[in-house]
Design a protein around this motif. Sequence first.
Motif, short mmCIF file in Angstrom:
data_model
loop_
_atom_site.label_atom_id
_atom_site.label_comp_id
_atom_site.label_asym_id
_atom_site.label_seq_id
_atom_site.Cartn_x
_atom_site.Cartn_y
_atom_site.Cartn_z
N LEU A 1 -27.60 -33.38 -6.89
CA LEU A 1 -27.21 -32.05 -7.34
C LEU A 1 -27.36 -31.96 -8.85
N GLN B 1 -26.75 -30.14 -12.53
CA GLN B 1 -25.75 -29.32 -13.21
C GLN B 1 -24.36 -29.32 -12.58
N VAL B 2 -24.00 -30.44 -11.96
CA VAL B 2 -22.67 -30.48 -11.36
C VAL B 2 -21.68 -31.19 -12.27
N ASP C 1 -20.08 -27.64 -8.37
CA ASP C 1 -21.16 -26.79 -8.85
C ASP C 1 -20.52 -25.51 -9.40
#
Length: 543
Positions: free
Chosen positions: A247, A249-250, A326
């Motif tokens: 993932l 930008q978490v 997120d």
Amino acid sequence: MNGARIALDAVFIANRGDAALRVIQTARRLGLVTAVACTRAELARSTAAVDAADYAVLLDGAEDAHGVSGGEASTGASAPYVDEKRVLTAAERFRETIVETRTFGPQLLSSLRIAVHPGWGFLSERADFAQAVLERGFRWCGPSPEAMQVMGEKASARETMANARVPTVPGLGLDEVEQSNRHERGLEETLATRVGYPLILKPVYGGGGKGMRVVRQPTELGRALQAARREARTACGNDTLLAERYLEQVRHIEFQVFGGYRDGEYRAVHLYERDCSVQRRHQKIVEESPAPGLPQETREKMAQCAVRAAEAVRYEGAGTVEFLYDADRDDFFFMEMNTRLQVEHPVTEMIVRQRHLDATEQEHVQASGMNSRIRTGARTVDLVEWQLRVAAGEALPVATQNDLFSLTPAHAMELRLYAEAPDEQGNWLPQHGLIDRFEIDGVDVGAHTPTDTLRIDSGVRTGDQVLMEFDPMMAKLIVCKADRQQTIEELGRLLETTKIWGVATNVPFLRTLLTDEEFIQGSDGRGRGVPVTWLEQRLPLLL
Ligand code: ADP
């Protein structure tokens, strides 16, 4: 903190440095005899933990703290602390020692109640070690070996979470795929459809960010698999891998949980979150609570999932449920559960309070209509005390979730001070050597008295050595002020007064970090914190 006498006599600490000191501090307050495991080098140099404990027990062989020699030579590395046999032998030798030195009658020998505290790192997450400790008649400061087993293996943890309706990142154990089709091509296809790219390969028995590899496209898979397996074998002694959707930008947001029994019934509570997104090489450098900008509703949902996670395995004692969050989609996924106390637990202890009145007392107050006139006091939470009490067979120290609250307005933040320095290429290298001076705010780091706003948890003092063979973390600086801005300012002020002579540290870097606009404002400029990849990208600007 609870004033009641604890049903334990002693604690044997299978750890060193700040972890050992942390346990000693609470154990001593509770009136327990303390023993710390140590290597010959540590005994010779008399580390802070060796000095602080009532007993220091050598891991190196048949030699003991009183100078009886004849043991095998130490390997010199951190190996003795992860050698189950040596640690167990040391614990048993300690049991003999304290039996001899106390004036108990022989009938009491069998009732001597000794807990083994594993601290963090080393053997703390090894289910087989926990099992062996219990089999030898010690109390274990941790969850049941069964719970450790399920949660310690990333693939079975994911499955358990899915069954407990806790969202997980799409992913699968590679073992499973490889058994059903033996061709690399088949593996590629399965991963593309069932996981998707980019993906991250993780050792199922991994920890501390070791052996993880991000794979951006199918063509990179073959080589990445080989490298990840090799690294996993060296770092974790097992090369079973898990593939998970990577993932982007978490943020890393974790919840402290605690489980136990009360009135014969199992219960788990959470002690709110810690945002640990400021990381380098998947290792945490800054931890804080509350998580900046996390919507209250999401916070509650995550907390409920964390409690469900604990309940799913009847988790006893302190644990941490880690999530990836997120922020753009306001969505979160279970990542893993750490079945032990964490390095960053002071953040929670600084900001979470336990109501003085338990639920029944509160009901009584409410029923009598006195509520508005009574100011209910609150007490601090000592997670090590909770661990020791639960290990001693006592009830879960809180009756219900409502007995716990997170201070508001308040913001707690922890900085990790490392003996490490970047070379010209920006690679950080661990440092070691004699600490000629280590003071903060004009006071030697070992002599600081904790307050409600400042706590310094250090493994070393002036005159100690940072030993090459161990993790180079020297101390943690934890501040809790009315808001994030004030907390950052106070940490900045403390770093300005930090004097460490003799070894190079990351203090200059931490000073710059605390004045960085993105760190202060969050990478989106709206105070929502930064993603886990932020620091690595920002690093060139901070050095
Ligand atoms: P370890 O057990 O080695 O500490 P974790 O599973 O806790 O490994 O992951 C450590 C860090 O790796 C996380 O805090 C996060 O920064 C990153 N990470 C792990 N899984 C993912 C993922 N699926 N997507 C993005 N980043 C991840």
